[in-house]
Every structure is written in C-alpha cells, then in structure tokens.
Motif scaffolding. Sequence first.
Motif, PDB file in Angstrom:
ATOM      1  N   GLY A 217       0.802  -1.218   0.000  1.00 31.31           N
ATOM      2  CA  GLY A 217       0.000   0.000   0.000  1.00 31.31           C
ATOM      3  C   GLY A 217       0.830   1.261   0.000  1.00 31.31           C
ATOM      4  N   SER A 218       2.073   1.153   0.459  1.00 29.71           N
ATOM      5  CA  SER A 218       2.962   2.308   0.543  1.00 29.71           C
ATOM      6  C   SER A 218       4.383   1.818   0.769  1.00 29.71           C
ATOM      7  CB  SER A 218       2.555   3.229   1.703  1.00 29.71           C
ATOM      8  OG  SER A 218       2.763   2.560   2.942  1.00 29.71           O
ATOM      9  N   PHE A 219       5.339   2.725   0.572  1.00 26.64           N
ATOM     10  CA  PHE A 219       6.722   2.357   0.871  1.00 26.64           C
ATOM     11  C   PHE A 219       6.892   2.079   2.359  1.00 26.64           C
ATOM     12  CE2 PHE A 219      11.056   3.262   2.190  1.00 26.64           C
ATOM     13  CZ  PHE A 219      11.762   2.404   1.342  1.00 26.64           C
ATOM     14  N   ASP A 220       6.199   2.818   3.207  1.00 28.78           N
ATOM     15  CA  ASP A 220       6.309   2.580   4.652  1.00 28.78           C
ATOM     16  C   ASP A 220       5.865   1.168   5.020  1.00 28.78           C
ATOM     17  OD1 ASP A 220       7.322   5.089   5.100  1.00 28.78           O
ATOM     18  OD2 ASP A 220       5.419   5.967   5.754  1.00 28.78           O
ATOM     19  N   GLU A 221       4.850   0.641   4.316  1.00 31.57           N
ATOM     20  CA  GLU A 221       4.422  -0.737   4.568  1.00 31.57           C
ATOM     21  C   GLU A 221       5.537  -1.706   4.215  1.00 31.57           C
ATOM     22  OE1 GLU A 221       1.182  -4.026   2.957  1.00 31.57           O
ATOM     23  OE2 GLU A 221       0.914  -1.901   2.446  1.00 31.57           O
ATOM     24  N   LEU A 222       6.172  -1.477   3.078  1.00 29.91           N
ATOM     25  CA  LEU A 222       7.292  -2.337   2.683  1.00 29.91           C
ATOM     26  C   LEU A 222       8.422  -2.256   3.699  1.00 29.91           C
ATOM     27  CD1 LEU A 222       8.925  -2.824  -0.762  1.00 29.91           C
ATOM     28  CD2 LEU A 222      10.341  -2.164   1.162  1.00 29.91           C
ATOM     29  N   TRP A 223       8.860  -1.046   4.017  1.00 30.67           N
ATOM     30  CA  TRP A 223      10.007  -0.907   4.921  1.00 30.67           C
ATOM     31  C   TRP A 223       9.675  -1.432   6.314  1.00 30.67           C
ATOM     32  CZ3 TRP A 223      14.845  -0.871   4.251  1.00 30.67           C
ATOM     33  CH2 TRP A 223      15.704  -0.575   5.324  1.00 30.67           C
ATOM     34  N   GLY A 224       8.444  -1.246   6.740  1.00 31.44           N
ATOM     35  CA  GLY A 224       8.053  -1.755   8.046  1.00 31.44           C
ATOM     36  C   GLY A 224       8.181  -3.263   8.144  1.00 31.44           C
ATOM     37  N   SER A 225       8.012  -3.964   7.023  1.00 25.99           N
ATOM     38  CA  SER A 225       8.127  -5.423   7.062  1.00 25.99           C
ATOM     39  C   SER A 225       9.562  -5.863   7.339  1.00 25.99           C
ATOM     40  CB  SER A 225       7.608  -6.040   5.757  1.00 25.99           C
ATOM     41  OG  SER A 225       8.482  -5.793   4.663  1.00 25.99           O
ATOM     42  N   PHE A 226      10.551  -5.044   6.979  1.00 26.47           N
ATOM     43  CA  PHE A 226      11.941  -5.370   7.298  1.00 26.47           C
ATOM     44  C   PHE A 226      12.219  -5.217   8.792  1.00 26.47           C
ATOM     45  CE2 PHE A 226      12.531  -4.629   2.743  1.00 26.47           C
ATOM     46  CZ  PHE A 226      13.390  -5.652   2.406  1.00 26.47           C
ATOM     47  N   GLN A 227      11.396  -4.449   9.484  1.00 25.35           N
ATOM     48  CA  GLN A 227      11.619  -4.211  10.913  1.00 25.35           C
ATOM     49  C   GLN A 227      11.097  -5.342  11.793  1.00 25.35           C
ATOM     50  OE1 GLN A 227      13.467  -1.305  11.117  1.00 25.35           O
ATOM     51  NE2 GLN A 227      13.099  -1.532   8.919  1.00 25.35           N
ATOM     52  N   LEU A 228      10.532  -6.368  11.169  1.00 24.63           N
ATOM     53  CA  LEU A 228       9.948  -7.470  11.926  1.00 24.63           C
ATOM     54  C   LEU A 228      10.970  -8.540  12.280  1.00 24.63           C
ATOM     55  CD1 LEU A 228       6.669  -7.779   9.828  1.00 24.63           C
ATOM     56  CD2 LEU A 228       6.932  -6.701  12.072  1.00 24.63           C
ATOM     57  N   GLY A 229      12.203  -8.400  11.771  1.00 21.62           N
ATOM     58  CA  GLY A 229      13.277  -9.325  12.135  1.00 21.62           C
ATOM     59  C   GLY A 229      13.220 -10.670  11.454  1.00 21.62           C
ATOM     60  N   VAL A 230      12.562 -10.753  10.294  1.00 23.32           N
ATOM     61  CA  VAL A 230      12.379 -12.028   9.607  1.00 23.32           C
ATOM     62  C   VAL A 230      13.529 -12.276   8.633  1.00 23.32           C
ATOM     63  CG1 VAL A 230      10.884 -13.391   8.122  1.00 23.32           C
ATOM     64  CG2 VAL A 230       9.888 -11.822   9.796  1.00 23.32           C
ATOM     65  N   GLY A 231      14.147 -13.447   8.727  1.00 23.68           N
ATOM     66  CA  GLY A 231      15.156 -13.840   7.760  1.00 23.68           C
ATOM     67  C   GLY A 231      16.436 -13.032   7.867  1.00 23.68           C
ATOM     68  N   PRO A 232      17.399 -13.296   6.978  1.00 21.63           N
ATOM     69  CA  PRO A 232      18.680 -12.590   7.028  1.00 21.63           C
ATOM     70  C   PRO A 232      18.544 -11.076   6.927  1.00 21.63           C
ATOM     71  CG  PRO A 232      18.857 -14.515   5.626  1.00 21.63           C
ATOM     72  CD  PRO A 232      17.400 -14.372   5.966  1.00 21.63           C
ATOM     73  N   ALA A 233      17.668 -10.584   6.043  1.00 23.10           N
ATOM     74  CA  ALA A 233      17.510  -9.142   5.896  1.00 23.10           C
ATOM     75  C   ALA A 233      16.945  -8.510   7.164  1.00 23.10           C
ATOM     76  CB  ALA A 233      16.615  -8.826   4.699  1.00 23.10           C
ATOM     77  N   GLY A 234      15.924  -9.136   7.744  1.00 22.97           N
ATOM     78  CA  GLY A 234      15.344  -8.607   8.972  1.00 22.97           C
ATOM     79  C   GLY A 234      16.313  -8.655  10.132  1.00 22.97           C
ATOM     80  N   GLU A 235      17.085  -9.733  10.235  1.00 23.42           N
ATOM     81  CA  GLU A 235      18.074  -9.828  11.310  1.00 23.42           C
ATOM     82  C   GLU A 235      19.164  -8.771  11.125  1.00 23.42           C
ATOM     83  OE1 GLU A 235      19.644 -13.714  11.889  1.00 23.42           O
ATOM     84  OE2 GLU A 235      17.743 -14.524  12.626  1.00 23.42           O
TER      85      GLU A 235
END
Length: 253
Positions: free
Chosen positions: A192-210
Amino acid sequence: MTFDVSGDAYDRFMGRYSRELAPVFADFAEIRAAGTVVDVGCGSGILTAELAGRLGAEQVAAADPSPLVEASAARVPGADVRQGAAEALPWADASFDAALAQLVLHFLDDPVAGLVEMRRVVRPGGVVAACSWNFSEMRLLRTFWEAARSVVPAASAETLEFASLEEFGELGRRAGLEDVEAAPLDVSAGYGSFDELWGSFQLGVGPAGEFCASLDAETRDRIRDEYRRRAGDPEGSFTLDAEAWALRGRVPS
C-alpha cells in the motif's frame, strides 16, 4: 538462521510472496486431488494450507525446525505437523507420494542432502520438488542488499545463491532423482505504501530482517532512504516482482 519470529511477522514479510507462489509451485509439482504429501520447511504453513486445500488436511504432513511450526499447525488443523529439519525428517522411508520444499534449499548448508532426505520419505515413482528464489530477480531482497552494501560495504548476501536455473536443476540429479525438470516461477506482491514495505523489514524475519535489527538507527535510516531511491521513490501503492527457480524429479523405481 532460526526464524524465531511469529507466524504473523513471517506472513507480513515473506508470506505475501509465499501465498502467490504456493499454488503455482503445487501445480508445477503436479499435486492434484489425490495422494499424500509432506511440506518440508513449512514455516508458517502457507504451502501446507494450499496442499491441504487440494488433498485434505489428513493427507498432508509438514515439518520445520523453527518455532514457526506452531503457526503451521494452527493454520492447518488435522495435518501431521512436526518439528524437524529438512535433513532429518521424522518419518519412515517411503511414507508419502510427494515431498515439496518451498523457499527452503537456499537456507541449507547442503541442499543436495536435503533433497536426498526428501527422496527417502517418498515412495518409488513419487515426486520430489523444491523451489528457491532467483535472487537477481527477487526485487524485495535484491534491492535491500544493494542498498545495504552501498551504506555498509561489508554487509553479507541474503543466503546461498544458485548461479543459474540449470545449476538449480542439477541439484535434483545429484540427489538421485530421475526425469528432473527445472522451470522459473513468476509471482508478485503488492504494497500500500513504501512505509508498509520498509516496516516489514523491521519485523526481524530472515537474514535481511536480522541484519536490520543489528543496525543503529542512523545506519538503518540511511539504508531505508537508499532503498526508497533504488525502488523509484514510490508514492502510494506499488508491486514488486519476484522469480523463483523450481525443480521436480521422481524417486527411482
């Protein structure tokens, strides 16, 4: 890589792609309306649910070494969901008509060993299938690591990467499967927005999130801004494309 996160966190980050990929992958693996199947590395159970919808939950088993296995069990009541690694599945030889692994092989230290174990639990003539991202065409993750390395040059890559579709298919032959075929599977996911995308990285999932979680706020913000720039500074809703490579083979009779 432990994936010690909630099922909801996984679904918000990678699950939006897994949901699109699961039916395409199940079609490629020739899962129709009969037989028994095990979902290897089931995560939060998105593919498990797709398989149960086709075969019935009582015909489906699933395994994952992470706490996400609890989300899979809750998502697909009636399926035989167990905690276990891809390299050491908790079922006897020739227990299933098929074994599938969606977005798993690139996390294994030895992908061939994982496929050999999948072959073990499938009856002769049954299907073993797996798919993993072609990271050069998986925009969500490719853009993240490009942005990260522009800010932190020592940032690592996502996971084990395969050089080509042909190399990926060769894993099946090395695992002793017959009639191996490999193909690309294309999907996309919307935001829905770039903030939605970037917020998903803040969930700590997988190598990128970690990796995100390990950064100080200033560095994380610099990577966010670079990601936005590389993504074309999207305003409003947008989609990102992704391509997976899939292989399918049969257990020798």
